[in-house]
Design a protein around this motif. Structure first.
Motif, short mmCIF file in Angstrom:
data_model
loop_
_atom_site.label_atom_id
_atom_site.label_comp_id
_atom_site.label_asym_id
_atom_site.label_seq_id
_atom_site.Cartn_x
_atom_site.Cartn_y
_atom_site.Cartn_z
N LYS A 269 0.84 -1.20 0.00
CA LYS A 269 0.00 0.00 0.00
C LYS A 269 0.86 1.24 0.00
CE LYS A 269 -4.56 -0.82 1.48
NZ LYS A 269 -5.64 -0.15 2.11
N SER A 340 -7.14 0.86 -7.82
CA SER A 340 -8.27 0.19 -7.16
C SER A 340 -9.45 0.21 -8.15
CB SER A 340 -8.62 0.91 -5.87
OG SER A 340 -9.12 2.19 -6.16
N ASP A 383 -12.11 9.35 3.51
CA ASP A 383 -12.08 9.20 4.96
C ASP A 383 -10.64 9.42 5.41
OD1 ASP A 383 -12.87 8.35 7.54
OD2 ASP A 383 -12.12 6.33 7.11
N ILE A 408 -5.87 9.94 -7.96
CA ILE A 408 -6.45 9.44 -6.70
C ILE A 408 -5.32 9.17 -5.71
CG2 ILE A 408 -7.73 7.55 -5.59
CD1 ILE A 408 -9.30 7.23 -8.22
N LYS A 459 -20.15 -2.27 -0.72
CA LYS A 459 -19.06 -3.23 -0.74
C LYS A 459 -19.29 -4.32 -1.80
CE LYS A 459 -17.20 -6.55 2.55
NZ LYS A 459 -17.41 -7.08 3.89
N MET A 478 -22.25 -5.52 -6.28
CA MET A 478 -22.01 -4.25 -5.59
C MET A 478 -23.27 -3.37 -5.73
SD MET A 478 -19.10 -1.49 -6.58
CE MET A 478 -20.06 -0.62 -7.82
#
Ligand code: CAO
Length: 516
Positions: A269, A340, A383, A408, A459, A478
């Protein structure tokens, strides 16, 4: 006893100031170091400091020409440094960090403090030289636009007084060739023009980095904070840092000659994850002021709830996209980009918005006019440790999937350390909120005014579904929950837009075919 005059730029940059005293017709000149306020030189019996040939020799061995000084009695003044209007209707900010304290000498472009508005954080920098005499606020205090942040003692001759800049625009810094550092331990910025911001210049000085060694990846070669941090990191780990002749950032273009590794191992990550949740035990009630991004939420959500929301939900079969994403992720990794699902959601939204421009629009406060926005500046709810913030990706209609992903990554990196700037957070035209990264299926998103629509993504779950032959199959499902401003958007428009977006995700090949 005459007053004390503050230093001019050259002395201030060296952490020195000068003062004189005139007693019974005798002028005494002193050069002092604020950090170690011992007297460095004392010249008695100077009747005029304008004498061009007088030279003042500092004990440390540095020569400064007295020609540089102009003396008039009481040549200093105390100036309140006003927090200027930082735009976007911002009326107040919270002081996050002071870079100066009372008694510090500041020069042009030195950082004064970091403040956070309800939209972004901004570094306030000085445009003139002087000595900080008063800080008006503690860290975490609220400072009002138009009111003083600090008092600075400046020379009366400083005609730049009253001007201050924020670190939004890159500022060209550089020193004239004759400028030299004082003493062997001092560090000098490189000569000539370097495009960068005051904060970068400050970090460079703290770490004794020659900015000429750093590859600038910003517009016109501007050195960004990330460039400097990357350089520092490379220097610490002993790796060769990228030099100005070699590109420092991954070039976001697809090059056929690069081998693409098989879509297997998950890449590390790039952004630090938030700390794991810990139970909080409060011994007593605690009242906390609502500040920063939370303040923004109070304002925008209160305004939003005046809008009649129309809700629409659907489910998307992501099975094909889950497979394709593995390949895209591996390809992006070659270019140093973490990929992602979000870039696909955002690009597909932009493609669908091209067919439904009324959803990429804004309305004025009284809802008397609607403006169809030319650019698809798609916001993504994020977030962060500072709370919810919604930066947006500008001009998605003209970006490749990889470019959207890179943007992003950049916004997430900035968001994770509270570094998002006003330009990252303003000007959005449509928003997606991927709450599914945390969990949940359906949501009831609230429109971000003056936008007219928002989508909340659930999700991705593996669930049984029927295929076209009626057999039960394993599918990646989803949910999407849309909210639209029902004053200007009707349900049919929202449903048609959603169908198109859904079709791009369920059949990624159709998306690729229509992508510009
Ligand atoms: N379902 C399941 N997995 C998902 C997913 C979904 N809907 N969306 C993303 N993921 C996966 C990603 O692919 C990634 O997995 P890999 O490591 O295998 O690639 C992982 O979840 C973590 O993704 P991420 O969060 O690092 O990156 P992202 O681009 O998917 O999302 C962002 C970025 C900013 C949207 C997200 O980090 C975030 O902050 N989400 C919360 C948004 C929020 O708070 N909304 C509420 C607003 S109202 O208060």
């Amino acid at each position: 006893m005459a007053g004390v005059a503050s230093c001019r730029a050259g002395l201030a940059a060296r952490g020195l100031y000068w003062q004189y005293a005139r007693t019974a017709g005798i002028t005494t000149l002193c050069i002092q170091n604020h950090k170690a306020p011992q007297r460095l030189q004392h010249l008695p019996q100077l009747s005029s400091l304008r004498t061009p040939t007088k030279r003042v020799r500092q004990q440390g061995g540095v020569c400064l020409s007295a020609r540089a000084f102009h003396t008039t009695p009481a040549a200093h003044k105390l100036v309140p440094f006003i927090l200027a209007d930082i735009g976007e209707g911002i009326k107040e900010v919270v002081v996050r960090e002071w870079f100066v304290k009372e008694g510090d000498v500041v020069a042009q472009f030195d950082s004064i403090c970091e403040v956070q508005s309800d939209k972004a954080s901004v570094t306030i920098t000085s445009r003139y030289d002087g000595v900080i005499r008063k800080l008006y606020h503690e860290v975490d205090d609220t400072a009002l636009v138009g009111k003083p942040l600090v008092d600075i003692e400046v020379s009366k001759e400083d005609d730049s007084v009253g001007a201050e800049v924020q670190e939004g625009e890159a500022i060209a810094v550089g020193r004239p060739a004759e400028d030299t550092a004082i003493g062997s331990g001092e560090f000098t910025l490189p000569k000539g023009k370097i495009l960068t911001t005051p904060a970068v210049r400050r970090i460079a000085m703290e770490h004794k980095i020659d900015l000429y060694d750093v590859q600038g990846t910003g517009k016109e070669g501007r050195i960004l904070k990330e460039d400097l941090l990357q350089y520092l990191e490379a220097r610490k780990s002993g790796k060769k840092a990228p030099t100005p002749s070699a590109p420092a950032r991954p070039v976001v273009t697809m090059t056929p000659d690069k081998p693409v590794p098989p879509p297997t191992a998950a890449p590390p990550k790039a952004t630090p994850s938030l700390p794991p949740s810990m139970p909080v035990i409060l011994g007593e009630d605690k009242q906390v002021a609502i500040k920063g991004f939370q303040r923004a939420m109070v304002k925008s959500m209160t305004q939003a709830m005046k809008i009649p929301h129309f809700g629409y939900c659907d489910e998307i079969d992501m099975t094909a996209l889950v497979g394709l994403r593995k390949e895209l992720k591996a390809m992006a990794e070659v270019h140093g980009v973490r990929f992602s699902y979000m870039p696909v959601f955002i690009k597909a939204a932009s493609m669908a918005l091209s067919h439904f421009p009324v959803l990429n629009a804004s309305v004025d406060e009284k809802c008397e006019n609607i403006t169809y926005k030319a650019s698809h500046n798609i916001g993504l709810a994020m977030d962060t440790s500072d709370g919810l913030v919604v930066p947006n990706i500008k001009g998605v209609q003209g970006l490749t999937l990889l470019e959207v992903a890179a943007e992003i990554n950049r916004l997430q990196e900035l968001g994770s350390r509270g570094g998002l700037k006003t330009q990252d957070i303003t000007g959005g035209t449509f928003t997606l909120s991927n709450i599914g990264t945390i969990g949940g299926t359906y949501a009831k998103p609230v429109i971000l005014p003056p936008e007219v629509a928002i989508g909340a993504i659930g999700k991705i779950q593996v669930l049984p579904r029927f295929d076209s032959s009626g057999n039960v199959t394993k599918a990646h499902i989803m949910q999407i929950s849309w909210s639209a401003d029902h004053r200007v958007i009707d349900g049919a428009t929202m449903a048609r837009f959603s169908n198109l977006w859904k079709s791009f995700l369920e059949n990624p090949a159709t998306m690729i075919v229509h992508m510009k």
